[in-house]
Design a protein around this motif. Structure first.
Motif, short mmCIF file in Angstrom:
data_model
loop_
_atom_site.label_atom_id
_atom_site.label_comp_id
_atom_site.label_asym_id
_atom_site.label_seq_id
_atom_site.Cartn_x
_atom_site.Cartn_y
_atom_site.Cartn_z
N ASN A 114 40.25 32.92 51.27
CA ASN A 114 39.90 32.85 53.21
C ASN A 114 39.21 32.86 54.12
N GLU A 115 37.88 33.90 53.81
CA GLU A 115 36.26 34.00 54.13
C GLU A 115 36.03 31.99 53.43
N ILE A 116 36.35 31.96 52.63
CA ILE A 116 35.41 29.87 51.67
C ILE A 116 36.31 29.19 53.23
N GLU A 117 37.44 29.73 52.57
CA GLU A 117 37.94 28.25 53.79
C GLU A 117 37.45 28.66 55.31
N ASP A 118 37.31 29.15 56.08
CA ASP A 118 36.78 29.83 56.97
C ASP A 118 35.63 29.32 57.60
N GLU A 119 34.42 29.03 56.33
CA GLU A 119 33.25 28.72 56.54
C GLU A 119 33.81 27.58 56.18
N ASP A 120 34.10 26.45 55.36
CA ASP A 120 34.16 25.44 54.98
C ASP A 120 35.86 24.68 54.01
N PRO A 121 36.84 24.38 54.67
CA PRO A 121 37.15 23.80 53.64
C PRO A 121 37.46 23.65 52.86
N LYS A 122 36.20 21.71 52.50
CA LYS A 122 36.45 22.09 51.52
C LYS A 122 35.92 22.40 49.93
N LEU A 123 35.24 23.26 50.66
CA LEU A 123 34.96 23.98 49.72
C LEU A 123 35.95 24.55 48.37
N ASN B 67 31.71 31.59 43.51
CA ASN B 67 31.30 32.27 44.72
C ASN B 67 32.67 33.00 44.70
N ALA B 68 33.25 33.18 43.94
CA ALA B 68 34.52 33.50 43.91
C ALA B 68 35.14 34.45 42.74
N ARG C 94 43.56 46.33 39.91
CA ARG C 94 45.33 46.64 39.97
C ARG C 94 45.19 48.09 41.08
N SER C 95 46.70 47.67 41.41
CA SER C 95 46.93 48.05 42.24
C SER C 95 48.18 49.17 42.14
N ILE C 96 48.43 50.54 42.53
CA ILE C 96 49.40 50.67 43.00
C ILE C 96 50.63 51.56 44.02
N ASP C 97 50.18 50.47 44.96
CA ASP C 97 50.40 49.89 46.14
C ASP C 97 52.36 49.64 46.70
N GLN C 98 52.56 50.32 47.61
CA GLN C 98 54.38 49.88 47.57
C GLN C 98 54.46 48.93 46.76
N GLN C 99 54.24 47.50 47.94
CA GLN C 99 54.14 46.50 46.89
C GLN C 99 52.48 45.87 45.78
N PRO C 100 52.60 46.29 45.03
CA PRO C 100 51.66 45.90 44.18
C PRO C 100 51.44 44.70 43.74
N ILE C 101 52.17 43.72 43.64
CA ILE C 101 51.69 42.10 43.65
C ILE C 101 51.21 41.45 44.55
N GLN C 102 52.02 41.94 45.54
CA GLN C 102 51.60 41.54 46.86
C GLN C 102 50.20 41.96 47.19
N ASP C 103 49.89 42.81 46.84
CA ASP C 103 48.73 43.25 47.60
C ASP C 103 47.13 42.82 46.31
N ILE C 104 48.12 42.58 45.28
CA ILE C 104 46.84 41.94 44.86
C ILE C 104 46.55 40.85 44.53
N PHE C 105 47.62 40.29 45.40
CA PHE C 105 47.16 38.68 45.19
C PHE C 105 46.71 38.38 47.07
N LYS C 106 47.19 39.38 47.95
CA LYS C 106 46.78 39.79 49.05
C LYS C 106 45.04 39.67 49.15
N HIS C 107 44.51 40.92 48.22
CA HIS C 107 42.85 40.84 47.43
C HIS C 107 42.37 40.07 46.59
N VAL C 108 43.34 39.36 45.76
CA VAL C 108 42.63 37.94 45.84
C VAL C 108 42.50 37.07 46.70
N ASN C 109 43.29 36.72 47.39
CA ASN C 109 43.45 35.57 48.02
C ASN C 109 42.28 35.74 49.52
N LYS C 110 42.11 36.82 49.81
CA LYS C 110 41.07 37.48 50.45
C LYS C 110 40.10 36.80 51.07
N ARG C 111 38.76 36.88 49.96
CA ARG C 111 38.13 35.74 49.27
C ARG C 111 38.09 34.28 49.77
#
Length: 633
Positions: A91-100, A110-111, A72-89
């Motif tokens: 992005n980490e997997i992509e750095d580890e191995d894009p095929k995953l 794992n996510a 949940r988010s009360i950021d100034q742009q909460p929807i973008q903040d939520i999906f930025k948080h979700v996509n962070k993980r």
């Protein structure tokens, strides 16, 4: 709406009916559900910008693995903040191995947010605290999957105090008195009871505990749980729920106050507050998106079975008309037509205020959300103007010259973009004196569009609730153009009564129409009516809500709508401006002509669709007289 009214929330529930591998193979991404949820929430972001939340449930995970994700988010742009948080993980997997990112089993292990069932919510903070704790979805956790409950909704209940007492009698100790917590715990209580009843049914038959839990998951009676939970709810609601094992539901109030739309095919089930969100996200035809019957629930079982069940008998349909006037986006086919009709129905009343002289008037709208109603007004004026031109040509007969004919045909209502909101300007000063000066510059104006001292300036707005922005900002700005008269046209009728079903309009003193009526009573020697209404409302405090009547109607009874509008115009006219100010409101009759299928009009007429509404309006008046600045429910 020029007044900053915070209002209804938005919901989005999505169930993927196929295994995630199906969406990866067909659409080329393992994040089909997430991407659609982003679209569904963004396309409803108008419904809530103070906070947002997203929850997800994974099916069939092994014990010891997390299967519920929530952020949940009360950021100034909460929807973008939520999906930025979700996509962070991711992005980490992509750095580890894009095929995953195309390995479904790996992602589910794992996510987070890689499950089959999603629930999104958009929130406006009204009287509640604008904190993370106030953001939906709410979560009730348990080690039994079938007892885990996630709830989010677009609702307000008028009898929350009564429901809170019921929870206490059940032996619970709720952490808050908020209606969201009350709803969560009420459904949770009967969910627990249903689990216990099924356990007691299957365990004596010799099943192992694991088999018993599987049977419970298959046979939970969601309809029964919702019936027992909601039988005494009074209010407007569209309440969504997810159960830990994978069942889901959306329940709509019996009067249909809050909107609920759904779509189903062999790949997905989706439920939202607004129909165009589904049409856009899934590219489906308007006739394929259905409206949930009031009093019914759409129930989605974990095995993919979808059914519509009656939970409470449908009552008189009173769908919120404000939804059509302002709240919902105008992309909906019907809403677009209705808003144009609202403007078209104001033609005759507008002409009266400019003495019928279209040639000496300039027409515009504030804010942008009034644009569609403005189109309707101009279409209606064009038709009227054409009739005038026809009669003028006909009167001249065959003697009319080419120049005269061309001059008559060239006549048009003058339309200008007069005011433009400066979205970058922030009123960062909190002190009233300095802040008011900044507020007066929130809009830029287009100079040279009005003939000084000659033209009337007609401005259409969605609604005039408090009138604060008009008085402190808009009217002063428009007066700089030098119009002879400023006519503010409201596409909605006078807002006279509090809403208790989801809109931030709860205090009587906030309504300029109420202030005008009180002023008229005092000016006309009828101040005794205020005390008489107060005494009646006080007597109502001790009776059951089902016996309450709306006594506040008596405050308005001595005056016509035109008399109140004229007083509103005087109250909203700022000191020192040169133009005469007039106010035109939509009539109740024309409101229903424009929006025939959404007859919920309690904020205009005081005709509340539930018994709790009458109790609330009387309490709101008591609070006004006693100087109590709190919500009356």
């Amino acid at each position: 709406m020029s007044d900053p009214i915070k209002h209804e929330c938005g919901i989005a529930l999505l169930r993927l009916k196929k295994p995630l591998q199906f969406y990866l193979e067909k659409y080329g991404t393992a994040f089909y559900g997430l991407n659609k949820m982003y679209l569904l929430m963004e396309k409803q972001h108008n419904r809530g910008q103070d906070g947002a939340g997203l929850a997800n449930i994974k099916f069939d995970v092994e014990p010891g693995q997390r299967y519920i994700s929530r952020y949940r988010s009360i950021d100034q742009q909460p929807i973008q903040d939520i999906f930025k948080h979700v996509n962070k993980r991711f992005n980490e997997i992509e750095d580890e191995d894009p095929k995953l990112l195309k390995d479904i089993n790996y992602l589910k292990l794992n996510a987070g947010f890689t499950g089959e069932l999603f629930l999104g919510h958009l929130r406006y903070g009204t009287f509640g605290r604008n904190s993370i704790e106030s953001c939906h979805p709410f979560l009730r956790q348990n080690n039994w999957k079938t007892r885990n409950l996630i709830v989010a909704g677009n609702f307000n209940l008028t009898n929350n105090d009564e429901l809170f007492e019921v929870l206490l009698k059940l032996g619970q100790h709720p952490k808050e008195k908020a209606d969201t917590v009350t709803v969560l715990e009420k459904i949770g209580h009967f969910l627990d009871e249903e689990n216990s009843e099924l356990y007691n049914q299957y365990k004596p038959e010799g099943y192992s505990n694991r088999d018993v839990y599987n049977l419970i998951a298959q046979n939970l009676d969601i309809q029964k749980i919702l019936k027992r939970s909601s039988e005494v709810w009074d209010g407007g609601y569209a309440i969504c729920g997810l159960l830990g094992h994978g069942d889901a539901f959306v329940l709509r109030d019996p009067n249909g106050i809050r909107p609920t739309f759904y779509y189903e095919d062999d790949e997905i089930v989706v439920v939202t507050s607004e129909r165009p969100a589904i049409q856009t996200a899934f590219n489906v035809a308007i006739e394929d998106v259905k409206e949930l019957t009031p009093g019914h629930a759409i129930i989605i079982k974990k095995d993919g079975d979808v059914s519509i069940k009656e939970v409470n008998p449908t009552r008189e349909i009173k769908q919120c008309s404000f939804e059509r006037i302002y709240f919902a986006r105008p992309g909906d086919k019907d809403i677009y037509a209705e808003r144009k009709n609202l403007g078209r129905n104001l033609v005759q009343d507008t002409l009266k205020q400019i003495d019928g002289s279209i040639d000496d008037a300039v027409f515009t709208y504030i804010p942008n959300s009034a644009e569609v109603s403005f189109f309707g007004l101009m279409k209606g004026l064009e038709k009227h103007h054409n009739q005038l031109k026809f009669e003028e040509i006909k009167a001249k007969g065959s003697n009319i010259s080419d120049e005269e004919l061309q001059a008559i045909l060239a006549k048009r209502a003058r339309v200008e973009k007069i005011a433009i909101k400066d979205t970058k300007l922030r009123t960062f000063i909190s002190q009233d004196d300095g802040r008011d000066d900044l507020v007066a510059h929130v809009y830029d104006i287009t100079y040279g569009t009005v003939r000084k001292g000659e033209d009337n300036l007609v401005v259409i707005d969605d609604s005039i609730v408090r009138g604060t922005t008009l008085k402190k900002s808009i009217l002063r700005i428009l007066d700089r153009l030098g119009p002879k008269r400023i006519v503010v046209v409201s596409s909605a009728p006078q807002i006279r009564y509090p809403d208790c079903y989801g809109i931030d309009m709860a205090r009587m003193g906030d309504f300029i129409a109420f202030e005008a009526a009180i002023t008229l009573l005092k000016e006309n020697g009828k101040e005794h009516i205020i005390d008489e209404v107060y005494q009646k409302c006080k007597q109502n405090e001790s009776i059951k809500k089902e016996e309450a009547v709306n006594h506040v109607k008596e405050i308005y009874a001595p005056f016509t709508a035109d008399e109140i509008s004229a007083k509103i115009a005087k109250l909203l006219t700022p000191e020192g401006i040169n133009a005469e100010v007039r106010i035109v409101y939509q009539s109740i009759e024309n409101l229903h002509k424009a929006i025939p299928n959404h007859t919920g009009d309690w904020y205009f007429t005081g005709n509340y669709p539930t018994a709790g509404g009458n109790k609330v309006v009387n309490k709101a008046f008591i609070n006004y007289v006693e100087g109590i600045a709190e919500r009356p429910y």
